[in-house]
Every structure is written in structure tokens, then in C-alpha cells.
Scaffold this motif. Structure first.
Motif, PDB file in Angstrom:
ATOM      1  N   ILE A  58       0.123 -11.268 -48.038  1.00  0.00           N
ATOM      2  CA  ILE A  58      -0.906 -11.354 -49.067  1.00  0.00           C
ATOM      3  C   ILE A  58      -1.663 -12.677 -48.958  1.00  0.00           C
ATOM      4  CG2 ILE A  58      -1.303 -11.533 -51.559  1.00  0.00           C
ATOM      5  CD1 ILE A  58       1.039  -9.560 -51.917  1.00  0.00           C
ATOM      6  N   PHE A  59      -0.933 -13.773 -48.769  1.00  0.00           N
ATOM      7  CA  PHE A  59      -1.576 -15.082 -48.650  1.00  0.00           C
ATOM      8  C   PHE A  59      -2.544 -15.102 -47.473  1.00  0.00           C
ATOM      9  CE2 PHE A  59      -1.698 -19.324 -46.721  1.00  0.00           C
ATOM     10  CZ  PHE A  59      -2.228 -20.051 -47.769  1.00  0.00           C
ATOM     11  N   LYS A  60      -2.136 -14.523 -46.347  1.00  0.00           N
ATOM     12  CA  LYS A  60      -3.008 -14.515 -45.170  1.00  0.00           C
ATOM     13  C   LYS A  60      -4.256 -13.688 -45.443  1.00  0.00           C
ATOM     14  CE  LYS A  60      -3.060 -13.761 -40.188  1.00  0.00           C
ATOM     15  NZ  LYS A  60      -2.275 -13.335 -38.984  1.00  0.00           N
ATOM     16  N   GLY A  61      -4.091 -12.565 -46.154  1.00  0.00           N
ATOM     17  CA  GLY A  61      -5.249 -11.753 -46.490  1.00  0.00           C
ATOM     18  C   GLY A  61      -6.271 -12.509 -47.315  1.00  0.00           C
ATOM     19  N   ILE A  62      -5.799 -13.355 -48.213  1.00  0.00           N
ATOM     20  CA  ILE A  62      -6.700 -14.176 -49.037  1.00  0.00           C
ATOM     21  C   ILE A  62      -7.292 -15.309 -48.201  1.00  0.00           C
ATOM     22  CG2 ILE A  62      -6.807 -15.720 -51.038  1.00  0.00           C
ATOM     23  CD1 ILE A  62      -4.512 -14.003 -52.246  1.00  0.00           C
ATOM     24  N   GLU A  63      -6.472 -15.917 -47.371  1.00  0.00           N
ATOM     25  CA  GLU A  63      -6.896 -17.062 -46.560  1.00  0.00           C
ATOM     26  C   GLU A  63      -7.984 -16.688 -45.561  1.00  0.00           C
ATOM     27  OE1 GLU A  63      -4.391 -20.577 -44.367  1.00  0.00           O
ATOM     28  OE2 GLU A  63      -3.988 -18.520 -43.711  1.00  0.00           O
ATOM     29  N   MET A  64      -8.004 -15.423 -45.114  1.00  0.00           N
ATOM     30  CA  MET A  64      -8.948 -15.008 -44.074  1.00  0.00           C
ATOM     31  C   MET A  64     -10.368 -14.768 -44.592  1.00  0.00           C
ATOM     32  SD  MET A  64      -6.555 -12.413 -41.826  1.00  0.00           S
ATOM     33  CE  MET A  64      -7.832 -11.998 -40.630  1.00  0.00           C
ATOM     34  N   ARG A  65     -10.576 -14.802 -45.900  1.00  0.00           N
ATOM     35  CA  ARG A  65     -11.933 -14.664 -46.405  1.00  0.00           C
ATOM     36  C   ARG A  65     -12.821 -15.787 -45.852  1.00  0.00           C
ATOM     37  NH1 ARG A  65     -10.491 -14.034 -52.845  1.00  0.00           N
ATOM     38  NH2 ARG A  65      -9.111 -12.210 -52.676  1.00  0.00           N
ATOM     39  N   PRO A  66     -14.089 -15.513 -45.479  1.00  0.00           N
ATOM     40  CA  PRO A  66     -14.868 -14.290 -45.688  1.00  0.00           C
ATOM     41  C   PRO A  66     -14.899 -13.357 -44.473  1.00  0.00           C
ATOM     42  CG  PRO A  66     -16.347 -16.044 -45.070  1.00  0.00           C
ATOM     43  CD  PRO A  66     -14.951 -16.642 -45.060  1.00  0.00           C
ATOM     44  N   SER A  67     -14.023 -13.575 -43.488  1.00  0.00           N
ATOM     45  CA  SER A  67     -14.022 -12.642 -42.357  1.00  0.00           C
ATOM     46  C   SER A  67     -13.206 -11.389 -42.659  1.00  0.00           C
ATOM     47  CB  SER A  67     -13.467 -13.315 -41.098  1.00  0.00           C
ATOM     48  OG  SER A  67     -12.098 -13.650 -41.260  1.00  0.00           O
ATOM     49  N   ARG A  68     -12.335 -11.478 -43.684  1.00  0.00           N
ATOM     50  CA  ARG A  68     -11.556 -10.313 -44.117  1.00  0.00           C
ATOM     51  C   ARG A  68     -11.441 -10.331 -45.630  1.00  0.00           C
ATOM     52  NH1 ARG A  68      -5.013  -9.631 -43.404  1.00  0.00           N
ATOM     53  NH2 ARG A  68      -4.803  -7.729 -44.651  1.00  0.00           N
ATOM     54  N   PHE A  69     -11.570  -9.155 -46.238  1.00  0.00           N
ATOM     55  CA  PHE A  69     -11.393  -8.986 -47.674  1.00  0.00           C
ATOM     56  C   PHE A  69     -10.350  -7.900 -47.883  1.00  0.00           C
ATOM     57  CE2 PHE A  69     -15.628 -10.713 -47.174  1.00  0.00           C
ATOM     58  CZ  PHE A  69     -15.695 -11.689 -48.153  1.00  0.00           C
ATOM     59  N   ALA A  70      -9.182  -8.285 -48.359  1.00  0.00           N
ATOM     60  CA  ALA A  70      -8.052  -7.364 -48.492  1.00  0.00           C
ATOM     61  C   ALA A  70      -7.997  -6.776 -49.897  1.00  0.00           C
ATOM     62  CB  ALA A  70      -6.739  -8.087 -48.183  1.00  0.00           C
ATOM     63  N   PHE A  71      -7.748  -5.457 -49.957  1.00  0.00           N
ATOM     64  CA  PHE A  71      -7.641  -4.738 -51.222  1.00  0.00           C
ATOM     65  C   PHE A  71      -6.220  -4.226 -51.421  1.00  0.00           C
ATOM     66  CE2 PHE A  71     -11.997  -4.203 -49.826  1.00  0.00           C
ATOM     67  CZ  PHE A  71     -12.761  -4.247 -50.979  1.00  0.00           C
ATOM     68  N   ALA A  72      -5.789  -4.181 -52.676  1.00  0.00           N
ATOM     69  CA  ALA A  72      -4.621  -3.397 -53.058  1.00  0.00           C
ATOM     70  C   ALA A  72      -5.101  -2.008 -53.435  1.00  0.00           C
ATOM     71  CB  ALA A  72      -3.908  -4.037 -54.240  1.00  0.00           C
ATOM     72  N   VAL A  73      -4.372  -0.986 -52.973  1.00  0.00           N
ATOM     73  CA  VAL A  73      -4.650   0.398 -53.351  1.00  0.00           C
ATOM     74  C   VAL A  73      -3.695   0.727 -54.503  1.00  0.00           C
ATOM     75  CG1 VAL A  73      -4.718   2.793 -52.586  1.00  0.00           C
ATOM     76  CG2 VAL A  73      -5.309   0.947 -50.984  1.00  0.00           C
TER      77      VAL A  73
END
Length: 212
Positions: A58-73
Motif C-alpha cells: 500500500i505504501f509503495k502504491g501511494i509513493e509512486m504517485r503521479p506515475s501510478r494511482f492505486a485504488f481499493a476495490v
């Protein structure tokens, strides 16, 4: 699509009882439970985190912004986390992004969840964010994922050979697909038709057996 920010990406996205929201630390327990449903981290051709790696994931998903935007389904009725998906490899200057990092609890597979998520994400990408093209990719041995992408109506662009490490240390070929803005209206109509043809049944809760 000259600018993309969390405020533009993380707007309310909900359809057929499925909600997409910004992946955040408070989703950790639910995401861990989703991964444990089917022990998905043991699948060679996916990158599902092991339970003790979920917080870092989860932390990596947040850290990668703005090249990645992670969603919870999320199951909108129960608030239960069903899995995760992302926009990634975002290139605003040319209006391109990809949809990936997608996985769901085993009980949600072969349900309406994936089609619903793809419809939400594609509509948001093309109709709101102004994308010119949306890409999708998968492991060359992940035949189920390839079939699912092709059912969406995406076109196969080709194969990137010897492209990325798998979790077991082997190197995969990556199969690349894409959908252009011009193709989107027909694909959108097709996805809505598919969802209309099947009953949207309530999803089984964690620990329950899926009817599929």
C-alpha cells in the motif's frame, strides 16, 4: 490530459455495488484478507503481496504517485475490500496511461467485479481525464488475464520479450494491449451490454463459498 493529480483521479467511482477509492493504510486488513482468499501470492504469474507485505504494498502504491494511482476495490454495501487495481505508467503529455496491478479475492473472480471495475476505470480515463489511449499488460503465461483483456475489446499490440522479473526470479515476456479513444464508445456499449445480460448477485462474504 496535460495535468493529472490525485484530486482529479480519486473522485467517487461506483457502479453495481462496487466502489473504487484511493488505496490507503486503513485498507490493509481488508486487502490482507482478500489476498488470503485463495492464497493469491502463490500464483506465479501475478504480483499479489504476501500477507505480511500488504502494508508495504500500500505504501509503495501511494509513493509512486503521479506515475501510478492505486485504488481499493470495495463492496459498497458491506465496506469489505475485494482487491485492488491501478492506473499506472501515466504519461500526461501524450494522454496515455495503463490499467493494471489488478487482483481480486478468489470469491470475486468470475463475477461482475472485474467488468464493472474496467468500465469505471476506462470511462473515467477517457471521459473525464481525457486520455487518448489506455494500455493493459499481462504475463505471457497468464492466459486467463489475456482472455479477460481480449473480452474487453482491447487490441493486442505485441509482446515485449524478456521484459520483467517474476516473483520466482524467472523473466517473463509481457503481452501488451491497448484501447484508443476512438474505440472507446463501442467498447463502452459492449461492457454495459455484458453487465446487463447477467444478474448482479450479492458477492459472498469472506469465508463463504462463491456460487460461481
Amino acid at each position: 490530459m496535460n495535468d493529472i493529480s490525485p484530486d482529479k483521479v480519486f473522485v467517487p467511482l461506483e457502479l453495481h455495488g462496487i466502489r473504487l477509492e484511493a488505496l490507503a493504510p486503513h485498507h490493509a486488513a481488508g486487502l490482507r484478507a482478500a489476498a488470503m482468499d485463495g492464497e493469491l501470492w502463490n500464483l506465479r504469474v501475478t504480483s499479489v503481496p504476501e500477507p505480511d507485505q500488504v502494508d508495504q504494498y500500500i505504501f509503495k502504491g501511494i509513493e509512486m504517485r503521479p506515475s501510478r494511482f492505486a485504488f481499493a476495490v470495495v463492496d459498497a454495501a458491506s465496506g469489505e475490500v475485494l482487491g485492488t487495481t491501478s492506473y499506472h505508467d501515466v504519461v500526461p503529455a501524450i494522454g496515455r496511461l495503463e490499467i493494471g496491478y489488478t487482483w481480486y479475492a478468489k470469491r470475486c473472480q468470475r463475477s461482475h467485479v472485474n467488468t464493472t471495475c474496467k468500465l469505471l476505470l476506462l470511462a473515467h480515463a477517457f471521459d473525464t481525464l481525457g486520455c487518448a489511449l489506455v494500455g493493459l499488460r499481462t504475463d505471457n503465461f497468464n492466459h486467463a488475464s489475456q482472455a479477460a483483456i481480449e473480452r474487453l475489446g482491447a487490441k493486442k499490440d505485441g509482446v515485449l520479450r524478456h521484459h520483467a522479473l517474476r516473483r520466482d526470479g524467472t523473466v517473463r515476456d509481457t503481452v501488451m494491449y491497448s484501447i484508443t479513444r476512438g474505440e472507446w464508445p463501442e467498447i463502452a456499449a459492449h461492457l454495459r451490454y455484458k453487465l446487463a445480460q447477467r444478474p448482479i448477485a450479492a458477492l459472498p462474504r469472506a469465508g463463504e463459498r462463491s456460487p460461481c
